[in-house]
Write a protein that holds these residues in place. Structure first.
Motif, PDB file in Angstrom:
ATOM      1  N   GLU A 229      53.052  21.483  63.615  1.00 24.89           N
ATOM      2  CA  GLU A 229      51.752  21.075  63.087  1.00 24.89           C
ATOM      3  C   GLU A 229      50.720  22.208  63.128  1.00 24.89           C
ATOM      4  O   GLU A 229      49.869  22.305  62.259  1.00 24.89           O
ATOM      5  N   ASN A 230      50.760  23.067  64.163  1.00 22.66           N
ATOM      6  CA  ASN A 230      49.763  24.151  64.238  1.00 22.66           C
ATOM      7  C   ASN A 230      50.357  25.514  63.873  1.00 22.66           C
ATOM      8  O   ASN A 230      49.698  26.535  63.992  1.00 22.66           O
ATOM      9  N   GLU A 233      48.665  27.675  61.210  1.00 22.10           N
ATOM     10  CA  GLU A 233      47.303  28.097  61.532  1.00 22.10           C
ATOM     11  C   GLU A 233      47.275  29.431  62.263  1.00 22.10           C
ATOM     12  O   GLU A 233      46.239  30.099  62.294  1.00 22.10           O
TER      13      GLU A 233
END
Length: 441
Positions: A229-230, A233
């Motif tokens: 999910e990260n 980023e």
């Protein structure tokens, strides 16, 4: 009395003998019939086997005749091709761009290998891993080659440090300093690591290892958790360090000419020597030193060979005499066992720190004379704000302070740039301090 008995028993005995004789005849007759039946059955089986064997022999003889005919046809065809000038050792012709081997891969087989992880996170499996789990997995599965702190073992690649060295003559290319996309690390580790056991890491283990490598490069804190999910980023340190190579379109066409295959030089001469030589210092690793030799001492080369074979230069007497003197001094100052142990432990520090003659600042400052010195006192090195604050407060690297720092750097000094997690064994700390003390100022 005896007359009356003979009248009774004689007829009985006579009748019994007659019955037994009849039974014996009947039994012999049945045995003979059974024997005949058995023999007739066996004859029938033998005849069947003989017929089958004859049939097989005829089939094999027919097949042998067919093969002999085929061999003769092939030999005749080969002889005809040779007579027509054909090369029978030439590679087999391809069919539709293939060589006619194998079969199309199944979708399941392709899916097992088709694991493309893109920079934006596409292709990642669901999962996560934290720094500390990553450290445990890394030490267990990766440290034998890459060191416990990603510093590299022996000649295996170092994975941490090397920041801002890519423009140096000896750049240190690591995951932290060089790789532009984190997806490259995840995909490579998942696909190819550990060495010899590729594909055995789970998705969570891979996330954890990548998180630990980022921590070892001081790019994340120790509470960092990497997940699908990260993942997208996160931006790597060298994300803007690569450019699209347009030379094939813009420059190559101007360079290409037919190679020169005539009027070639009859003699070749080496006009330059390597500017640097790589030395292996006593403490291990490698150092680049200036090469003072000139090209005048080199031979020229022709088709007959070199003009002369250069002899090896003798080691300068002063250098030969000085080397053992330094070693003897070190051995006199330190306990041999502790010094050797400290030298071994220091390998975990070498990716960032140097000691000894010619030591220079790297990711971390050179450590000659560090024991007993004021904190943050290496001139020209860019210390962290935390180290500068400690220096202003008067911190001195006594053996006690150094031992506390080495046990857990980030706990000892909040905000330090040192990504090293610390030495767990007190014996290792004592040994490496003895080793550092041997390198004065």
């Amino acid at each position: 009395m005896s007359k009356s008995l003979s009248h009774v028993f004689l007829p009985v005995f006579g009748g019994t003998a007659l019955v037994l004789a009849a039974a014996l005849v009947f039994a012999n007759r049945n045995y003979g019939q059974s024997k005949i039946d058995t023999l007739e059955t066996r004859i029938g089986q033998v005849e069947a086997h003989a017929a089958s064997a004859l049939e097989n022999a005829q089939a094999e003889a027919s097949r042998a005749a067919e093969l002999e005919t085929k061999v003769e046809e092939i030999q005749a065809a080969a002889a005809e091709r040779v007579a027509n000038g054909a090369n029978l050792t030439a590679p087999a012709p391809s069919r539709d761009g293939t060589i006619g081997l194998g079969r199309p891969a199944l979708e399941e087989e392709i899916a097992a290998w088709d694991v493309d992880i893109l920079p934006d996170g596409r292709g990642l499996p669901v999962g996560s891993g934290d720094v500390w789990t990553g450290e445990e997995v890394f030490v267990d599965r990766c440290a034998s080659c890459h060191g416990e702190f990603a510093e590299g073992a022996d000649n295996w690649p170092v994975l941490a440090g090397g920041f801002d060295t890519l423009a140096d003559e000896d750049p240190v290319k690591t995951v932290g300093s060089y790789w532009p996309h984190l997806s490259t690390a995840w995909d490579y580790i998942s696909r190819s690591m550990p060495f010899g056991e590729a594909g055995t890491l789970t998705a969570d283990e891979t996330y954890a290892i990548v998180a630990y490598i980022l921590y070892s490069n001081d790019l994340v804190d120790d509470d960092f958790v990497l997940s699908n999910e990260n993942f997208a980023e996160f931006e790597m340190y060298n994300k803007d360090g690569f450019v699209v190579d347009t030379r094939p379109e813009t420059e190559y066409a101007e360079w290409r000419e037919e190679p020169c295959m005539e009027n070639c030089k009859t003699e070749a001469a080496v006009t330059m020597r390597s500017v640097f030589l790589v030395e292996t210092p006593p403490e291990g690793g490698s150092n680049s030193v200036m090469n003072e030799a000139s090209a005048d001492e080199l031979p020229t080369f022709t088709a007959e060979g070199p003009s002369f074979i250069p002899t090896a230069a003798p080691k300068p007497e002063e250098e030969a005499a000085a080397t053992p003197a330094v070693q003897e001094t070190d051995e006199a100052d330190q306990t041999t066992e502790l010094f050797a142990a400290g030298e071994k432990v220091f390998k975990k520090c070498k990716s960032c720190h140097q000691v000894g003659d010619g030591a220079k600042d790297s990711t971390g400052p050179a450590l000659n004379g560090v024991i007993g010195a004021n904190a943050g006192s290496v001139e020209g090195f860019k210390y962290s704000k935390a180290m500068k604050t400690a220096a202003e407060a008067g911190l001195v690297w006594t053996e006690e302070e150094m031992a506390a720092f080495l046990a857990k750097p980030k706990d000892y000094m909040k905000g330090t740039r040192m990504s090293f997690a610390g030495l767990k064994k007190p014996d290792d700390i004592e040994a490496v301090i003895v080793y550092l003390k041997s390198f004065g100022s």
